[in-house]
Structures are given as C-alpha cells and as structure tokens.
Design an enzyme around this catalytic site. Structure first.
Site, PDB file in Angstrom:
ATOM      1  N   TRP A 125     -18.722 -76.452 -54.967  1.00 38.77           N
ATOM      2  CA  TRP A 125     -18.352 -77.448 -53.960  1.00 38.77           C
ATOM      3  C   TRP A 125     -18.638 -76.835 -52.590  1.00 38.77           C
ATOM      4  O   TRP A 125     -17.986 -75.865 -52.193  1.00 38.77           O
ATOM      5  CB  TRP A 125     -16.877 -77.816 -54.109  1.00 38.77           C
ATOM      6  CG  TRP A 125     -16.237 -78.609 -53.015  1.00 38.77           C
ATOM      7  CD1 TRP A 125     -15.120 -78.260 -52.317  1.00 38.77           C
ATOM      8  CD2 TRP A 125     -16.621 -79.896 -52.515  1.00 38.77           C
ATOM      9  NE1 TRP A 125     -14.789 -79.247 -51.411  1.00 38.77           N
ATOM     10  CE2 TRP A 125     -15.702 -80.256 -51.515  1.00 38.77           C
ATOM     11  CE3 TRP A 125     -17.672 -80.775 -52.815  1.00 38.77           C
ATOM     12  CZ2 TRP A 125     -15.792 -81.456 -50.813  1.00 38.77           C
ATOM     13  CZ3 TRP A 125     -17.767 -81.969 -52.113  1.00 38.77           C
ATOM     14  CH2 TRP A 125     -16.834 -82.309 -51.128  1.00 38.77           C
ATOM     15  N   GLY A 147     -16.681 -78.468 -46.592  1.00 34.61           N
ATOM     16  CA  GLY A 147     -16.643 -78.431 -45.128  1.00 34.61           C
ATOM     17  C   GLY A 147     -15.399 -77.717 -44.622  1.00 34.61           C
ATOM     18  O   GLY A 147     -15.438 -77.023 -43.601  1.00 34.61           O
ATOM     19  N   PHE A 148     -14.308 -77.901 -45.327  1.00 35.75           N
ATOM     20  CA  PHE A 148     -13.066 -77.232 -44.947  1.00 35.75           C
ATOM     21  C   PHE A 148     -13.247 -75.718 -45.004  1.00 35.75           C
ATOM     22  O   PHE A 148     -12.866 -74.987 -44.076  1.00 35.75           O
ATOM     23  CB  PHE A 148     -11.943 -77.663 -45.900  1.00 35.75           C
ATOM     24  CG  PHE A 148     -10.626 -77.012 -45.618  1.00 35.75           C
ATOM     25  CD1 PHE A 148      -9.740 -77.559 -44.708  1.00 35.75           C
ATOM     26  CD2 PHE A 148     -10.259 -75.829 -46.261  1.00 35.75           C
ATOM     27  CE1 PHE A 148      -8.523 -76.949 -44.439  1.00 35.75           C
ATOM     28  CE2 PHE A 148      -9.044 -75.216 -45.998  1.00 35.75           C
ATOM     29  CZ  PHE A 148      -8.176 -75.781 -45.087  1.00 35.75           C
ATOM     30  N   ASP A 184     -11.485 -78.169 -39.412  1.00 31.22           N
ATOM     31  CA  ASP A 184     -12.407 -78.979 -40.223  1.00 31.22           C
ATOM     32  C   ASP A 184     -12.445 -80.380 -39.607  1.00 31.22           C
ATOM     33  O   ASP A 184     -11.837 -81.321 -40.113  1.00 31.22           O
ATOM     34  CB  ASP A 184     -11.862 -79.013 -41.659  1.00 31.22           C
ATOM     35  CG  ASP A 184     -12.672 -79.910 -42.575  1.00 31.22           C
ATOM     36  OD1 ASP A 184     -13.875 -80.120 -42.315  1.00 31.22           O
ATOM     37  OD2 ASP A 184     -12.087 -80.401 -43.565  1.00 31.22           O
TER      38      ASP A 184
HETATM   39  C1  SPV Z   1     -13.278 -79.974 -48.321  1.00 31.78           C
HETATM   40  O1  SPV Z   1     -13.035 -79.048 -49.109  1.00 31.78           O
HETATM   41  O2  SPV Z   1     -13.883 -79.827 -47.259  1.00 31.78           O
HETATM   42  C2  SPV Z   1     -12.829 -81.329 -48.658  1.00 31.78           C
HETATM   43  C3  SPV Z   1     -11.658 -81.492 -49.511  1.00 31.78           C
HETATM   44  O3  SPV Z   1     -13.411 -82.259 -48.152  1.00 31.78           O
HETATM   45  S1  SPV Z   1     -10.284 -81.620 -48.453  1.00 31.78           S
HETATM   46  O4  SPV Z   1     -10.265 -80.454 -47.593  1.00 31.78           O
HETATM   47  O5  SPV Z   1      -9.137 -81.697 -49.313  1.00 31.78           O
HETATM   48  O6  SPV Z   1     -10.441 -82.826 -47.672  1.00 31.78           O
HETATM   49 MG    MG Z   2     -14.480 -81.737 -46.497  1.00 32.94          MG
END
Ligand code: SPV
Ligand code: MG
Length: 274
Positions: free
Chosen positions: A24, A27-28, A38
């Site tokens: 995954w 972005g966070f 973020d």
């Molecule tokens: C990320 O991991 O950037 C996501 C999931 O989009 S969350 O942070 O839970 O929105």
């Molecule tokens: Mg994200």
C-alpha cells in the site's frame, strides 16, 4: 488479499518478505516520513517517485494512494498513465476536496466533492489506463465525513457505475459496526476494500467470512513500527551513554546489507567486472 503500507523501498521489501500480497503506497506514511501532515502537502511527483522506487524494489503489486487525484479529472487523466509507467498495479482515489485532510484525525476537515464530479474523475482514470488489468479503486469518505450509510452506499454505487473496479469504504469508528453494516448492505458487483486501522479488533478471518471484501489494507503499520522502534533505540542510547547495550537487540549490519540486494551486486561483479 492483504496489503501492507510502506513509505520507502526498504519498508516495502520487508512487507513483501513477511508475506503480504501487495504494498500500500500510503500517502499518510509518505507524509509522515517527511514529517508533514497528510493533507496534500507533498507533491504528486514526490509520491510518484516513491511509488516508482518501491515498485522497482519488490515483486508484489503496488497499490498507490493518489489521495484526491491531485486536482480534477484532467489531472487524474494525466497522472494515471504516469503511475502505470512507474510500475504501479492499482490506484486508490478518494472523493474528498483538494487539498484533503487526513481521514483518521479527530475533527479533520472532511469535505466531499459532488458525486458527478467524482464519477468524472473515476471515468477519466479508467479511460487513461493503458493496461486493462490496471485497477482503479474508488474510495468514498462518506462515513468518515459523517454523512451516514445511505450516502456511502449511493456514492459507492455511483462510482462502481462510473467504472471503478473496487470500492474502498473507510471508517474511523473504534468498533467495526459501521463497516459491517455497510458491507452487509452492499449489493454492488464490485468487491470492497477496507482499512481496519481504527477498528483493529476485526480480524482477517472475520473479514473473509463477509465474502464481499477483496482487499484489506493495513494503512500505517510500517511508519508506526519504525517510529516506535527508533524512539525506543534512540532513547536507550542516550540513557545508556553508548550503543553497547542496544547493539545485540538490533538487526545486524550484515542483515541490512543483504536487504540492500548485496547478493545481486556480487553476481553482477562476478559476471561483468573483467
Ligand atoms: C493512507 O494510508 O494514506 C490512507 C489510509 O489513505 S488512512 O490514513 O487511514 O486514511
Ligand atoms: Mg491516504
């Protein structure tokens, strides 16, 4: 299928090594690794470059978190082929306004774009891909924005009819009830994607039993593990007055060298250094 978050090629490599099916490209996590919120602060090219580097480092598919698509449908149309060319297998795009705010923060600014506008962005993403196997995953933040299940279901159905290959339904409630209720009510043909960060008690076997969820994303466990481990080791070194005590608890330098692909380099040396 289970995807683990990563913020750089090494975290991606460790996730693949642990047996996750996909990475995954969070972005966070990338934002956190730059120590910024973020909130659409990093540029598209910063994220794209990292996805390219991650895809080059692992054999498992990379699912890129493209947030809101970096603008409107025109921006999405421009960016999707670039992610594809970077070796990414799927993108997840969310129906929030640009600039976004992060989903899991209490009292975050969660504004959604019009349904038709986001359908156009999904259509643009699908039309822009060159490989028909490239997945466009539409993410609705209706539950995160507090708009309720009916709105979430309507948006999810609208995005599926716009061509999305799967729907990510996100929730920040501390129990799985909201997600379980949504999954139970979902009558669409495309699979669902969930991110159980806020409701960690929901196990993989429970999710699998629901039958409609094709992908589980662990959204931020690489950066949280890294932050926890670094904090612990750094404070121990200050407290101990040296590295003598922590040394035995750390991965060896040899292990890091192996993770850097040393064996491949030595093979190249053997073959080509004449
Ligand atoms: C990320 O991991 O950037 C996501 C999931 O989009 S969350 O942070 O839970 O929105
Ligand atoms: Mg994200």
């Amino acid at each position: 299928m289970h995807a683990m978050s990563a913020h750089n090629p090494m975290s991606a490599r460790l996730a693949a090594e642990a047996g996750f099916d996909a990475i995954w490209g969070s972005g966070f996590e990338l934002s956190a690794s730059y120590a910024v919120p973020d909130a659409s602060i990093l540029s598209a090219s910063q994220h794209l470059d990292m996805m390219r580097a991650i895809a080059a480092a692992v054999d498992v598919p990379v699912i890129a978190d493209i947030d809101t698509g970096f603008g409107n449908a025109v921006n999405v149309s421009y960016m999707v082929p670039q992610y594809e060319a970077a070796g990414v297998s799927a993108v997840v795009m969310e129906d929030k306004t640009f600039p976004k705010d992060t989903s899991l923060r209490a009292d975050g600014r969660q504004e959604l774009v019009r349904v038709e506008e986001f359908q156009g962005k999904v259509e643009a993403a699908c039309a822009a891909r060159r490989n028909p196997d490239f997945c466009v995953i539409a993410r609705t933040e209706a539950l995160i924005a507090g708009l309720g299940q009916q709105e979430a279901l309507a948006r999810a159905a609208a995005y599926a009819s716009a061509g999305a290959d799967a729907i990510l339904i996100h929730s920040k409630q501390s129990t799985p009830d909201e997600i379980l209720s949504f999954v139970g009510a979902w009558r669409g043909r495309v699979p669902l994607v969930v991110v159980p960060t806020a409701y960690p008690q929901l196990r993989e076997s429970d999710i699998q039993a629901l039958g409609k969820v094709g992908l589980v994303i662990y959204g931020n466990h690489a950066i949280r593990a890294a932050v926890g481990a670094m904090r612990d080791v750094f404070s121990r070194i200050r407290r101990d007055g040296g590295i003598h005590a922590v040394d035995a608890d750390l991965p060896t330098v040899k292990e890091i060298i192996a993770l850097q692909g040393d064996a491949g380099m030595r093979e190249l040396e053997r073959r080509y250094l004449k």
